[in-house]
Write a protein that holds these residues in place. Structure first.
Motif, mmCIF file in Angstrom:
data_model
loop_
_atom_site.group_PDB
_atom_site.id
_atom_site.type_symbol
_atom_site.label_atom_id
_atom_site.label_comp_id
_atom_site.label_asym_id
_atom_site.label_seq_id
_atom_site.Cartn_x
_atom_site.Cartn_y
_atom_site.Cartn_z
ATOM 1 N N LEU A 235 0.818 -1.210 0.000
ATOM 2 C CA LEU A 235 0.000 0.000 0.000
ATOM 3 C C LEU A 235 0.859 1.270 0.000
ATOM 4 O O LEU A 235 0.579 2.230 -0.710
ATOM 5 C CB LEU A 235 -0.947 -0.032 1.205
ATOM 6 C CG LEU A 235 -1.741 1.209 1.540
ATOM 7 C CD1 LEU A 235 -3.174 0.850 1.861
ATOM 8 C CD2 LEU A 235 -1.120 1.930 2.729
ATOM 9 N N ASP B 102 0.658 -4.659 8.555
ATOM 10 C CA ASP B 102 0.296 -4.633 7.161
ATOM 11 C C ASP B 102 -1.062 -5.323 7.067
ATOM 12 O O ASP B 102 -1.210 -6.439 7.548
ATOM 13 C CB ASP B 102 1.381 -5.414 6.412
ATOM 14 C CG ASP B 102 1.063 -5.590 4.962
ATOM 15 O OD1 ASP B 102 1.481 -4.742 4.174
ATOM 16 O OD2 ASP B 102 0.419 -6.594 4.621
ATOM 17 N N SER B 103 -2.025 -4.675 6.465
ATOM 18 C CA SER B 103 -3.368 -5.268 6.326
ATOM 19 C C SER B 103 -3.919 -5.777 7.653
ATOM 20 O O SER B 103 -4.484 -6.854 7.732
ATOM 21 C CB SER B 103 -3.354 -6.442 5.340
ATOM 22 O OG SER B 103 -2.692 -6.088 4.185
ATOM 23 N N ASN C 197 -3.720 -1.932 -10.153
ATOM 24 C CA ASN C 197 -2.464 -1.318 -9.726
ATOM 25 C C ASN C 197 -1.411 -1.314 -10.827
ATOM 26 O O ASN C 197 -1.517 -2.037 -11.819
ATOM 27 C CB ASN C 197 -1.890 -2.074 -8.518
ATOM 28 C CG ASN C 197 -2.623 -1.754 -7.215
ATOM 29 O OD1 ASN C 197 -2.477 -2.455 -6.229
ATOM 30 N ND2 ASN C 197 -3.403 -0.685 -7.204
ATOM 31 N N HIS D 291 -8.167 -1.603 -0.356
ATOM 32 C CA HIS D 291 -6.992 -2.422 -0.657
ATOM 33 C C HIS D 291 -7.033 -3.808 -0.039
ATOM 34 O O HIS D 291 -6.030 -4.528 -0.091
ATOM 35 C CB HIS D 291 -5.703 -1.748 -0.173
ATOM 36 C CG HIS D 291 -5.356 -0.494 -0.893
ATOM 37 N ND1 HIS D 291 -4.522 -0.467 -1.986
ATOM 38 C CD2 HIS D 291 -5.735 0.778 -0.677
ATOM 39 C CE1 HIS D 291 -4.381 0.783 -2.405
ATOM 40 N NE2 HIS D 291 -5.117 1.559 -1.622
ATOM 41 N N TYR E 93 -1.716 -15.572 4.609
ATOM 42 C CA TYR E 93 -2.439 -15.683 3.343
ATOM 43 C C TYR E 93 -1.499 -15.645 2.135
ATOM 44 O O TYR E 93 -1.838 -16.125 1.053
ATOM 45 C CB TYR E 93 -3.529 -14.600 3.232
ATOM 46 C CG TYR E 93 -3.084 -13.240 2.742
ATOM 47 C CD1 TYR E 93 -2.870 -13.006 1.381
ATOM 48 C CD2 TYR E 93 -2.896 -12.178 3.613
ATOM 49 C CE1 TYR E 93 -2.463 -11.763 0.927
ATOM 50 C CE2 TYR E 93 -2.506 -10.925 3.175
ATOM 51 C CZ TYR E 93 -2.290 -10.726 1.826
ATOM 52 O OH TYR E 93 -1.884 -9.501 1.379
ATOM 53 N N GLU F 17 -5.319 -11.838 -1.883
ATOM 54 C CA GLU F 17 -4.379 -10.767 -2.248
ATOM 55 C C GLU F 17 -5.118 -9.795 -3.160
ATOM 56 O O GLU F 17 -5.468 -10.136 -4.295
ATOM 57 C CB GLU F 17 -3.156 -11.351 -2.974
ATOM 58 C CG GLU F 17 -2.021 -10.357 -3.205
ATOM 59 C CD GLU F 17 -1.302 -9.995 -1.910
ATOM 60 O OE1 GLU F 17 -1.782 -9.056 -1.217
ATOM 61 O OE2 GLU F 17 -0.287 -10.630 -1.584
ATOM 62 N N ALA F 18 -5.353 -8.585 -2.669
ATOM 63 C CA ALA F 18 -6.172 -7.656 -3.441
ATOM 64 C C ALA F 18 -5.614 -7.481 -4.852
ATOM 65 O O ALA F 18 -6.344 -7.553 -5.842
ATOM 66 C CB ALA F 18 -6.243 -6.318 -2.714
ATOM 67 N N SER F 19 -4.314 -7.238 -4.951
ATOM 68 C CA SER F 19 -3.708 -7.104 -6.269
ATOM 69 C C SER F 19 -2.332 -7.753 -6.286
ATOM 70 O O SER F 19 -2.043 -8.652 -7.065
ATOM 71 C CB SER F 19 -3.583 -5.617 -6.637
ATOM 72 O OG SER F 19 -2.619 -5.448 -7.660
ATOM 73 N N GLY F 20 -1.465 -7.277 -5.371
ATOM 74 C CA GLY F 20 -0.052 -7.584 -5.480
ATOM 75 C C GLY F 20 0.555 -6.595 -6.455
ATOM 76 O O GLY F 20 -0.108 -6.157 -7.415
#
Ligand code: GPV
Length: 830
Positions: free
Chosen positions: A125, A277-278, A470, A363, A559, A658-661
């Motif tokens: 992020l 993170d997250s 992204n 995110h 995850y 994983e939202a995007s990576g």
């Protein structure tokens, strides 16, 4: 001043040499012949800063003259890393500086290597925010970052006996060479206090927020150079300082100790970046940080707007605000408060302005990362904001009731305030209601937002939801990190692709050209040699550049499944040592990543990676074929050294998590082949590079979701049925990988075999191992491998953050570029 600057700065080798020596003497007080590398690094940084500030002032003048709309990117994190080499490349003075430094008896790499990372972020992020700043400047867009000036960035990671140890990261000593303090633009932030319900002179309800504490926000500006060096935007970071007005009052009351205590309390606010993170801890200081960022930023934004406009009708046409996740979601309430309480804008009108100005990026779908703050805490810290949140919620729920009369479940689900106990404010709901745009960060992620995270909101406002996949900046992740690959590409297709990354397509024919393939492999080999030294110097592990470099670097998180990678390594290890099955090519597994200090399972995984590596190294049957290296203290700079050297990029998160990576994109751009699940942006990467040029494995998000709902994941049955899975899992339960620490990893067997194992490790393991085997086999055929890798590079141009930013600008912000004038281009002052 009218845009005139008094001193004209030179960009030739001569001028740069003079500037460096002048700063050595007059900024640092050292004689050039006695300067240390660090002195020279600082003097060069100051010389660069001078030139950046010159262009920044001109850029600002250009924006003012144009009256253009501005975008403000509010983020708790900006993971910048080093700046110097990046700025030299952007300003196109790298070669001149290299020559000037030779005259000083040193070289440019050595000097750039003196710089510490600015680690004002955790991971994806924060790094995305940094890539966006680079793209906005490179596209000549008036886009500015707002963040916090933490004294301590993300902790430094040491490894001791395989365990992570955290050390504070004080980057502040480095900061003066990067930034300028703008005490003139300081602002005052109120917090705590109480509400007094009064009536105004017309007898209308008029609540007053009284008795607050005040904290001062002091801005520091970091210039952000666009490629070409003519547009320079700013990242404005606020540091918390005690408010002098408030002090004086207490000092005058004679309570000296309380005044000093208060001072210390205030400065705590920007002391440290939260290392999660997250994931949210729900700590009061974190909420204060979030509010402090929002209050300082909005104050600045409104002040800038008021220079040109006397009423607020044009606000949404001149200002766009992007919320980087919900961390700055209080901006919704704060903008309402400013407009209604301070500018006397009627509530409904203020709501329209707020909504049209603010946009929100989500995110993550991880439930533990969705921010909620106790109502009681908000009532104490921000009583007036809480009232606005209630009013917003009331108005919103009234509309829900009209649309879906009697649907109580829907109301309860959509309400900004969650019923208790304890009652909590849901920041995602506040952001969705307050923003005109809600976006996810990959196609799959946006789909899941619509279908599972916020289906009721999607039903109510379908047009509000959109995707912005992204991207990454090719300036840092190609030019700076992999200059030899950049030069090779430029020789092949000519210049210009760095700002037009889709042009990499022109490389496609070269994938069949044996001479180009050979050069490509040579560049990769050179990068692997360079990484070998880095790893040796930090771990004493000696890796062989002829082996396949199989890399997984990112935050350690269940995850993301570093554990599945380890299971794969153990599988190959057992096959080799017990069944005599050699891998098709010797392999080096490279890991790096930090674990949040309080995340026990993640820290155990770091220990497991080390122990498996040691066991293999101690085994004469295995060590010539398999090797494991954990590179400590992962950060932007280490990523720049590791990614260009990778053959394989591991992107194996449980599908849907994983939202995007963005690491996935960096590796592909540097010619690594991905082993990945159908998660986040991996799906779009596979569509772009071609299914035959990526190794996809595992279940889809849909399949995982279905099994979850049906409760049909039975890992114990898989263990019983599949002998190799059994051997791998049992090896963890034995002391094979912890001969001197008996029982250390036994918990992993129970963990992996539990029906509620959230991340489906064993469900994907077999498919994953088979895919790894295939990739190792294909690696042996160098021609085939080079072709696939080159096609990855050629087809990954879509994932430039320039593309992402253009989409944000066109589809959300309505922001246009304000390119340099002819005079700026020709180097004239005015
Ligand atoms: I929320 N992400 C992150 O690094 N920190 C956070 O607090 C949250 C999300 C990451 C996601 O995990 C990645 O999948 C994504 O690529 C990245 O944000 C940028 O969008």
């Amino acid at each position: 001043m009218e845009g005139e600057l008094y001193v004209r700065l030179g960009y030739t080798m001569d001028a740069l040499y003079r500037s460096i020596t002048r700063h050595l003497a007059y900024s640092l007080g050292v004689v050039p012949t006695q300067a240390s590398k660090r002195d020279i690094y600082l003097a060069l940084s100051y010389s660069v800063r001078d030139r950046l500030l010159e262009k920044m002032l001109k850029t600002n003048q250009r924006y003012e003259d144009s009256g253009a709309k501005r975008l403000y990117y509010l983020s708790m994190e900006f993971l910048i890393g080093r700046s110097l080499a990046n700025n030299l490349r952007a300003m196109k003075i790298y070669d001149q500086v290299a020559e000037a430094l030779e005259l000083l008896g040193t070289d440019v790499e050595t000097i750039c290597d003196q710089e510490r990372d600015a680690a004002l972020g955790n991971g994806g992020l924060g790094r995305l925010a940094a890539c966006f700043l680079d793209s906005m400047a490179s596209l000549d867009m008036p886009g500015f970052g707002y963040g916090l000036h933490y004294d301590y960035g993300l902790f430094e990671q040491d490894i001791s006996n395989g365990y992570q140890r955290e050390k504070p990261d004080s980057w502040i000593s480095e900061a003066p060479a990067l930034q300028v303090e703008r005490a003139d633009a300081a602002c005052i932030v109120p917090m705590y206090g109480r509400i007094e319900e009064t009536k105004d002179k017309w007898g209308r309800h008029n609540p007053l927020w009284l008795g607050w504490n005040l904290v001062t926000g002091v801005p520091y500006d970091i210039p952000i150079a666009g490629y070409g060096g003519l547009t320079v935007n700013r990242l404005r970071l606020f540091a918390a300082r005690p408010s002098t007005e408030f002090d004086i009052k207490i000092f005058n009351e004679g309570d000296y100790l309380r005044a000093v205590e208060q001072k210390i309390e205030s400065e705590k606010i920007s002391k440290i970046l939260y290392p999660k993170d997250s994931y949210e801890a729900g700590r009061e200081l974190r909420l204060i940080q979030e509010y402090f960022l929002v209050a300082c930023s909005l104050n600045d934004i409104v002040r800038t707007y008021e220079k040109d406009y006397s009423d607020y009708n044009k606000f949404p046409e001149k200002v766009a605000i992007q919320l980087n996740d919900t961390h700055p979601a209080l901006a919704v309430a704060e903008l309402m408060r400013i407009l209604v309480d301070q500018k006397w804008v009627p509530w409904e009108r203020a709501w329209d302005i707020t909504n049209r100005t603010i946009a929100y990026t989500n995110h993550t779908l991880l439930p533990e990362a969705l921010e909620k703050w106790p109502e009681s805490l908000l009532a104490r810290l921000l009583p007036r904001h809480l009232q606005f949140i209630y009013d917003i919620n009331q108005q919103f729920l009234d509309r829900v009731v009209t649309l879906w009369p009697g649907d109580v479940d829907r109301m309860r689900n959509m309400s900004i305030v969650e019923e208790g106990p304890p009652r909590q404010v849901r920041m995602a709901n506040l952001a969705i209601v307050g923003a005109h745009s809600v976006n996810g960060v990959s196609a799959l992620h946006t789909d899941l937002i619509k279908k599972s995270l916020a289906p009721n909101f999607f039903e109510m406002w379908p047009e509000r939801f959109n995707n912005k996949t992204n991207g990454i900046t090719p300036r840092r992740w190609l030019c700076v990190a992999n200059p030899n690959l950049h030069d090779l590409i430029e020789d092949a297709i000519g210049p210009g692709f760095v700002t037009d990354l889709e042009r990499l397509r022109e490389l496609e024919p070269f994938a069949e050209d044996p001479v180009f393939c050979e050069k490509f492999l040579q560049v990769k080999h050179g990068n692997k040699e360079r990484l070998k030294d880095v790893i040796f110097n930090t771990t004493v592990v000696e890796v062989d550049p002829a082996s396949l470099f199989d890399v997984q670097v990112k935050r350690i998180h269940e995850y993301k499944r570093q554990l599945m990678n380890v299971l794969g390594i153990i599988w190959e290890y057992l096959a080799l040592t017990e069944d005599g099955v050699e891998p098709a090519n010797p392999k080096t597994f490279i890991f790096a990543g930090k674990a949040a200090p309080g995340y026990w399972a993640a820290k155990q995984l770091i220990k497991l990676i080390h122990n498996v590596g040691n066991t293999i190294e101690d085994d004469p049957k295995a060590r010539d074929f398999l090797k494991v290296a954990f590179a400590p203290n992962f950060r932007v700079t280490l990523a720049e050294q590791i990614i260009p050297a990778a053959d394989i990029s591991q992107q194996i998160s449980t599908a849907g998590f994983e939202a995007s990576g963005t690491g996935n994109m960096k590796f592909a751009l540097n010619g690594a082949l991905t082993i990945g699940t159908m998660d986040g942006a991996n799906i779009e990467i596979s569509q772009k590079v071609g299914r035959e040029n990526i190794y996809i494995c595992g279940l889809t998000a849909y399949e995982i979701e279905k099994m979850k709902r049906a409760g049909s994941y039975k890992p114990k049955a898989m263990y019983d049925k599949h002998p190799m899975i059994k051997r791998v899992v049992d090896s963890l339960a034995s002391d094979r990988f912890c001969p001197r620490e008996s029982g250390l990893f036994a918990w992993l067997k129970d963990y992996l075999l539990a029906d509620n194992e959230m991340f489906f490790h064993l469900a994907d393991l077999e498919s994953y191992v088979k895919t790894r085997e295939l990739s190792t086999k294909e690696y042996v055929d160098k021609t085939l491998w080079a072709k696939k890798a080159i096609l990855n590079v050629a087809r990954v141009g879509h994932f430039s953050s320039d593309r992402t930013i253009r989409q944000y600008a066109d589809e959300i912000w309505d922001l246009v570029p304000i390119p340099p004038t002819e005079a700026e281009k020709s180097g004239k002052l005015k």
